[in-house]
Design a protein around this motif. Structure first.
Motif, short mmCIF file in Angstrom:
data_model
loop_
_atom_site.label_atom_id
_atom_site.label_comp_id
_atom_site.label_asym_id
_atom_site.label_seq_id
_atom_site.Cartn_x
_atom_site.Cartn_y
_atom_site.Cartn_z
N MET A 1 -14.07 6.00 8.41
CA MET A 1 -14.28 5.59 7.02
C MET A 1 -13.14 4.70 6.57
SD MET A 1 -14.11 7.91 3.61
CE MET A 1 -15.37 9.06 4.15
N LYS A 2 -13.48 3.58 5.92
CA LYS A 2 -12.48 2.69 5.35
C LYS A 2 -12.86 2.37 3.91
CE LYS A 2 -10.19 0.41 9.17
NZ LYS A 2 -9.49 -0.84 9.56
N LEU A 3 -11.89 2.50 3.01
CA LEU A 3 -12.11 2.14 1.61
C LEU A 3 -11.69 0.69 1.41
CD1 LEU A 3 -10.76 5.26 -0.32
CD2 LEU A 3 -12.98 4.91 0.76
N ASN A 4 -12.54 -0.08 0.76
CA ASN A 4 -12.20 -1.47 0.41
C ASN A 4 -11.24 -1.46 -0.78
OD1 ASN A 4 -13.84 -2.58 2.40
ND2 ASN A 4 -15.61 -2.63 1.06
N CYS A 5 -10.12 -2.15 -0.64
CA CYS A 5 -9.06 -2.09 -1.65
C CYS A 5 -8.66 -3.47 -2.15
CB CYS A 5 -7.80 -1.44 -1.07
SG CYS A 5 -8.07 0.14 -0.26
N VAL A 6 -8.17 -3.49 -3.39
CA VAL A 6 -7.45 -4.66 -3.90
C VAL A 6 -6.14 -4.17 -4.50
CG1 VAL A 6 -9.50 -6.06 -4.34
CG2 VAL A 6 -8.59 -4.60 -6.15
N VAL A 7 -5.16 -5.06 -4.47
CA VAL A 7 -3.85 -4.79 -5.05
C VAL A 7 -3.65 -5.76 -6.21
CG1 VAL A 7 -1.35 -4.77 -4.66
CG2 VAL A 7 -2.91 -4.03 -2.84
N VAL A 8 -3.28 -5.26 -7.38
CA VAL A 8 -3.07 -6.11 -8.55
C VAL A 8 -1.68 -5.81 -9.11
CG1 VAL A 8 -4.03 -6.93 -10.73
CG2 VAL A 8 -5.55 -5.86 -9.05
N ASP A 9 -0.78 -6.77 -8.96
CA ASP A 9 0.60 -6.60 -9.41
C ASP A 9 1.20 -7.99 -9.61
OD1 ASP A 9 3.43 -6.03 -9.64
OD2 ASP A 9 3.03 -4.10 -8.68
N ASP A 10 1.86 -8.20 -10.75
CA ASP A 10 2.41 -9.53 -11.01
C ASP A 10 3.69 -9.81 -10.22
OD1 ASP A 10 3.57 -7.53 -12.75
OD2 ASP A 10 4.61 -9.15 -13.78
N SER A 11 4.26 -8.77 -9.60
CA SER A 11 5.45 -8.96 -8.77
C SER A 11 5.04 -9.30 -7.33
CB SER A 11 6.31 -7.68 -8.76
OG SER A 11 7.27 -7.72 -7.73
N SER A 12 5.43 -10.46 -6.86
CA SER A 12 5.06 -10.87 -5.50
C SER A 12 5.68 -9.95 -4.45
CB SER A 12 5.50 -12.32 -5.24
OG SER A 12 6.89 -12.46 -5.42
N ILE A 13 6.89 -9.46 -4.71
CA ILE A 13 7.54 -8.56 -3.75
C ILE A 13 6.78 -7.24 -3.65
CG2 ILE A 13 9.63 -7.20 -3.31
CD1 ILE A 13 11.23 -9.47 -4.59
N GLN A 14 6.39 -6.70 -4.81
CA GLN A 14 5.63 -5.45 -4.81
C GLN A 14 4.27 -5.61 -4.15
OE1 GLN A 14 6.62 -2.39 -5.57
NE2 GLN A 14 8.66 -3.19 -6.07
N ARG A 15 3.63 -6.75 -4.39
CA ARG A 15 2.32 -7.00 -3.75
C ARG A 15 2.46 -7.00 -2.24
NH1 ARG A 15 1.89 -11.12 -7.22
NH2 ARG A 15 1.72 -12.70 -5.57
N ILE A 16 3.50 -7.64 -1.74
CA ILE A 16 3.73 -7.69 -0.29
C ILE A 16 3.94 -6.29 0.26
CG2 ILE A 16 5.35 -8.44 1.50
CD1 ILE A 16 5.79 -10.99 -0.21
N ILE A 17 4.75 -5.49 -0.45
CA ILE A 17 5.03 -4.12 0.01
C ILE A 17 3.76 -3.28 0.05
CG2 ILE A 17 6.19 -1.96 -0.62
CD1 ILE A 17 8.47 -3.72 -1.77
#
Length: 231
Positions: A1-17
């Motif tokens: 099972m895999k959940l489809n995900c999105v990441v929403v964060d205005d910090s580019s560093i946090q998005r990468i992490i």
């Protein structure tokens, strides 16, 4: 099972992490990462998303405002540097609330919770079965679509014929056609929609469901053959 995900964060560093954590998890599939809610909303209009990793404090549209604008809300794991939003976050039925910096063990625990909730909802849905509600004789009736044999135009009404009975509903054929699964139901005539799982025999003029012969429009036999081949 895999959940489809999105990441929403205005910090580019946090998005990468966060994106790296998602990509390294065997049960997650990253659809995309976005710096703002507008881009995320656009993605979600064309992709099925099961889980959002969402920052709260973002310019223009906050995480909470973003959720308020969604008609269909996936599971939410809030990610923020502040603890003060925790109570409000759970008013949004958040799956979890992670504070930055994110520890991998805490991240994995949140994902396990999301997977457990997803599995539970899926099991409940399968047990209940796909269904629709119809209004007949001033009563609201729950009809399991797997039990529908055919739907027939009947003047200003439609007649819904199931394995147990039939009911007249003040509605249109088009409305039912839109509500039912296109994988299981097909319009074979201007006055008939049939459940392809119930078809026992057919020829160029009729589809037979039990002892009933449902007329086929001239150009619908090929559609029926194609539908049955994928059933």
């Amino acid at each position: 099972m895999k959940l489809n995900c999105v990441v929403v964060d205005d910090s580019s560093i946090q998005r990468i992490i966060i994106a790296k954590l998602v990509n390294n998890h065997p049960n997650l599939h990253l659809i995309g990462d976005f710096s703002n809610a507008i881009e995320a909303r656009s993605c979600m209009s064309v992709h099925n998303v099961d889980l959002i990793f969402l920052d709260i404090e973002m310019p223009v549209i906050s995480g909470f405002d973003f959720l308020d604008g969604l008609k269909i809300k996936p599971q939410i794991i809030f990610i923020t540097s502040k603890a003060e939003y925790a109570m409000k976050a759970f008013d949004y039925d958040a799956t979890d609330y992670l504070q930055k910096p994110i520890a991998i063990d805490r991240f994995n625990a949140s994902v396990r919770r999301a997977i457990d909730l997803y599995s539970l909802k899926k099991e409940n849905k399968e047990e209940e079965g796909e269904h629709i509600f119809i209004k007949s004789n001033l009563k609201k009736l729950k009809i399991f679509t797997s039990k529908i044999k055919w739907i027939e135009a009947f003047g200003d009404y439609v007649r819904v014929v199931t394995e147990e009975d039939s009911n007249l509903v003040l509605s249109t054929m088009k409305s039912f056609e839109n509500d039912l699964s296109k994988e299981k139901f097909i319009r074979v005539h201007k006055s008939y929609i049939i459940n392809i799982d119930k078809v026992e025999r057919f020829n160029s003029k009729f589809a037979e469901i039990g002892i009933t012969k449902i007329p086929l429009s001239r150009n619908k036999k090929e559609d029926l053959v194609k539908a049955l081949s994928f059933a």
